[in-house]
Design a protein around this motif. Structure first.
Motif, PDB file in Angstrom:
ATOM      1  N   TRP A   1      10.804 -51.054  22.531  1.00 15.21           N
ATOM      2  CA  TRP A   1      10.203 -51.685  21.444  1.00 15.21           C
ATOM      3  C   TRP A   1      11.525 -51.714  20.589  1.00 15.21           C
ATOM      4  N   SER A   2      11.429 -52.932  19.691  1.00 15.81           N
ATOM      5  CA  SER A   2      12.530 -52.673  18.594  1.00 15.81           C
ATOM      6  C   SER A   2      12.031 -52.051  17.345  1.00 15.81           C
ATOM      7  N   ALA A   3      13.047 -51.604  16.701  1.00 21.01           N
ATOM      8  CA  ALA A   3      12.888 -50.733  15.571  1.00 21.01           C
ATOM      9  C   ALA A   3      13.240 -51.341  14.087  1.00 21.01           C
TER      10      ALA A   3
ATOM     11  N   HIS B   1       8.009 -56.134  17.951  1.00 22.05           N
ATOM     12  CA  HIS B   1       8.004 -55.259  17.245  1.00 22.05           C
ATOM     13  C   HIS B   1       6.432 -54.685  16.859  1.00 22.05           C
TER      14      HIS B   1
ATOM     15  N   THR C   1       3.207 -53.635  15.187  1.00 21.63           N
ATOM     16  CA  THR C   1       2.713 -54.021  13.592  1.00 21.63           C
ATOM     17  C   THR C   1       1.266 -54.185  13.792  1.00 21.63           C
TER      18      THR C   1
ATOM     19  N   ALA D   1       8.833 -55.885  10.355  1.00 25.01           N
ATOM     20  CA  ALA D   1       9.448 -56.511  11.607  1.00 25.01           C
ATOM     21  C   ALA D   1      10.999 -57.321  11.281  1.00 25.01           C
TER      22      ALA D   1
END
Length: 716
Positions: free
Chosen positions: A9-11, A19, A21, A475
């Motif tokens: 997952w992107s941070a 992302h 959320t 995000a």
């Protein structure tokens, strides 16, 4: 970042990829995954790994990407240079310097009573976005605030204050309930409201499979259509609830042990309600007396049962008493503080304690300068706003901050508010759009959407059906020059020499402290979730509170000095006397009430094409009422009240009870959002009772449901 399944997952905000959320459009707080490409959110899907929503999401959640990327969105500071709606782009320094200087001068010359705040729905479910305006107000030493509360929750909050001495919210135990009465709520569309229940459709289906779900509502709503429906006249539930309590008492089904141990005032309440028989109630509410008796006995004899409500009980002529009696029904029938019934909640935080610490709690009689109306949880009634600005005298509002609110659309009589705004010396707004309200401002300051800020649902920890906690980093970076409400207001306060009120901690540090010291924090001891911000970062989909919602002692929730539930406070006695003196309405006028639509959230998402293209607002009317007025399906009609008139199209349907009509609120736009303006419809609040005298006097609640109207066909 890797999750337990090894998925990356992107941070970092704006980094390409997925992302984790969650949605902050309503209380459901559904888990979402936002896909980012080239710094832009390109799609949103449900988060199947979120422990609360487990893959549920409604159509509005993904549409926040359209709001974030909207060409009509305000992304630079704007200064008004002419009539309402005429703006030019300015720098942040120019805008904030001017606002700070003018506000400083106003406060010096006229005192803190000259400043008022209005906050609204879009920022309401964010950690800092909802708290920042209140902190700013405290920094100024001011106290006047307005909000949608008196169109939504003021009567609920006052009822809880009277009964329990607290704003802690009592809600049903959906996972274990077998018999649920739903008064004036459409949870398949509203997703619960006030309680955090993102899987409420599955919960209701499971309750119906085990037992029964009964919906008492003037309209055959989406929820009523799926389960059992009991039609009732708008704003008349108070009569049915009073009669049900009497029936249960006469049948000897009162939980005398619980009532004796935990309550005061039962004998006085019983005596006051005794004249309200099912027969008398039936004449007011339209439900047969025999059916009222049957529903009451079935409820009292069900082992795991609960009664719940929402706005349908909150905006009529007896909204506070309606909410008091609904909770009283649970309490005296033995359906309170038990699994499968109704009661308080436990979670990562205490919502009531946090509101109290922020100065957003309590009840203040005679709080309005221009009327005898009170403030509930620090918020003044909407019906007093016009007079607070325009009536001369000491304490007249001269400076107004509007944060994410659109009172021209949402408040009764809002259409005349631009006249009041013109009398202000300063009006500045934090918003996403040039709305019907912000077009009147001196400045519009661009705020972030929730995809552009870090967040955690710490304000709702105590209202969760299945408690959990989650941290969601931004995000994407804010578009243009947008800033968070906290950053904007702290900057203005700093220019006025008042930044100390915001404290030395940043929002994430504050959230970490709240979590660590909360009911499930590291200081809570063995068995707790040992929550901290770092732990939430390690579990991006959320952390379940394994002890569940019932991990509390009720005496700790009750805030009256005697640690009892007060069933017969003086205000309750006063309202019952008023109820008993009310005569049956024998006029032939129709009663108008509001309705929710799945693709709409108040007024602020009507600029999203995918939401409005198939969502035409229509007046619903029963066939018998239409026939008498020679109205056919699809006709253009005029709806008139004592306060105004609107022209709308009608849909003739038996889904609405005879003698009533219903129309969704939030339509009829004329702002700087092009698609919303094209969506059509009318603002039904323009014909709602709009003076302080028409509000409920003990809560200030606006009268939006059940007022009389005439409907006539217009010839084209």
């Amino acid at each position: 970042m890797l999750d337990q399944g090894g998925v990356r997952w992107s941070a970092a905000p704006g980094e390409d990829g997925d992302h984790v959320t969650y949605c902050r459009i309503c209380e459901a707080l559904c888990g979402m995954v936002a896909t980012v490409e080239n710094g832009r959110v390109v799609r949103i899907r449900p988060d199947k790994d979120n422990p609360a929503s487990k893959g549920h999401i409604c159509v509005k959640g993904p549409a926040i990407a359209d709001v974030t990327n909207d060409d009509d969105r305000v992304i630079h500071p704007l200064k008004r240079v002419g009539p309402p709606g005429s703006f030019k782009r300015v720098s942040w320094d120019e805008a904030l310097d001017d606002i700070a200087a003018r506000l400083q001068s106003l406060l010096a010359n006229h005192g803190t009573e000259a400043f008022a705040l209005i906050y609204g729905n879009p920022p309401a479910f964010g950690m800092t976005s909802v708290m920042a305006p209140s902190i700013f107000q405290q920094a100024l030493g001011a106290r006047k605030s307005f909000s949608p509360q008196t169109e939504d929750t003021a009567s609920v909050l006052l009822a809880h204050q009277l009964l329990f001495g607290t704003t802690s919210y009592a809600f049903p135990d959906l996972p274990e309930c077998d018999h649920l009465l739903i008064f004036g709520s459409n949870p398949l569309v509203s997703h619960g409201s006030l309680m955090i229940a993102p899987r409420i459709k599955s919960d209701l289906d499971a309750i119906a499979a085990r037992g029964r779900v009964i919906v008492i509502d003037p309209r055959r709503t989406e929820t009523a259509r799926r389960f059992e429906h009991v039609p009732i006249l708008p704003a008349s539930d108070v009569w049915m609830l009073a009669a049900m309590i009497n029936v249960i008492d006469e049948a000897g089904l009162i939980d005398e042990t619980f009532v004796s141990e935990w309550t005061t005032g039962w004998r006085d309440l019983r005596a006051a309600l005794s004249p309200i028989t099912p027969e008398r109630a039936s004449a007011h509410c339209g439900v047969k007396a025999s059916h009222i008796r049957q529903l009451a006995i079935e409820f009292a004899t069900a082992e795991r049962a609960a009664a719940m409500c929402r706005t349908g009980l909150c905006r009529g002529t007896f909204p506070t008493l309606s909410n008091v009696l609904l909770n009283t029904l649970n309490i005296v029938a033995g359906k309170f503080n038990k699994r499968g019934c109704s009661g308080f909640g436990h979670g990562a935080t205490s919502s009531a304690d946090m509101l109290d610490a922020a100065g957003m709690a309590g009840y203040t009689p005679n709080a309005s300068r221009t009327s005898a109306l009170p403030a509930v949880v620090g918020s003044l009634p909407s019906t007093t706003l016009f007079d607070e600005i325009t009536v001369p005298g000491e304490g007249r509002v001269r400076a107004l901050l509007v944060s994410g609110a659109n009172p021209v659309m949402s408040m009764p009589g809002g259409a005349r508010l631009p006249q009041a705004f013109a009398a202000l010396d300063l009006m500045f707004c934090l918003d996403l759009y040039v709305t019907e309200t912000t077009r009147c401002a001196d400045y519009i300051l661009p705020a972030t959407t929730f995809l552009e800020r870090d967040d955690a649902p710490i304000l709702f920890g105590g209202h969760m059906v299945r408690p959990y906690m989650q941290y969601a980093p931004a995000a994407v970076a804010p578009r243009g020059e947008a800033r968070t409400e906290l950053d904007i207001l702290k900057d203005i306060a700093a220019r006025m020499g008042k930044a100390d009120a915001f404290g030395a901690m940043g929002p994430l540090e504050a959230a970490d402290m709240i979590l660590r010291t909360g009911p499930e924090g590291e200081s809570a001891g063995e068995g707790s979730a040992m929550l901290s911000l770092e732990k939430l970062k390690q579990h991006p989909h959320g952390v379940v509170i394994k002890r569940g919602r019932w991990a509390f002692r009720m005496q700790d929730k009750l805030k009256h000095a005697d640690k009892k539930i007060h069933l017969f406070e003086p205000l309750v006695a006063q309202e019952i006397e008023r109820l008993r003196n009310t005569q049956v309405d024998e006029s032939n006028r129709l009663r108008l009430f509001s309705m929710r639509k799945l693709r709409s959230i108040n007024s602020w998402m009507h600029n999203v094409e995918k939401l409005v293209r198939s969502d035409q607002p229509l007046l619903l009317m029963h066939p018998d009422d239409a026939a008498v007025r020679r109205i056919a399906d699809g006709d253009l009609v005029r709806v008139s009240s004592d306060w105004g008139a609107v022209d709308v199209f009608v849909h003739v349907t038996a889904d609405v009870i005879k003698g009533s009509v219903t129309y969704p609120h939030g339509w009829g736009h004329a702002g700087g959002w092009r698609r919303a303006n094209e969506a059509g419809g009318a603002n039904v609040n323009a014909i709602a009772p709009s003076t302080p005298a028409t509000a409920e006097q003990i809560s200030g609640m606006s009268w939006l449901d059940g007022f009389s109207v005439e409907v006539e066909r217009l010839r084209l």
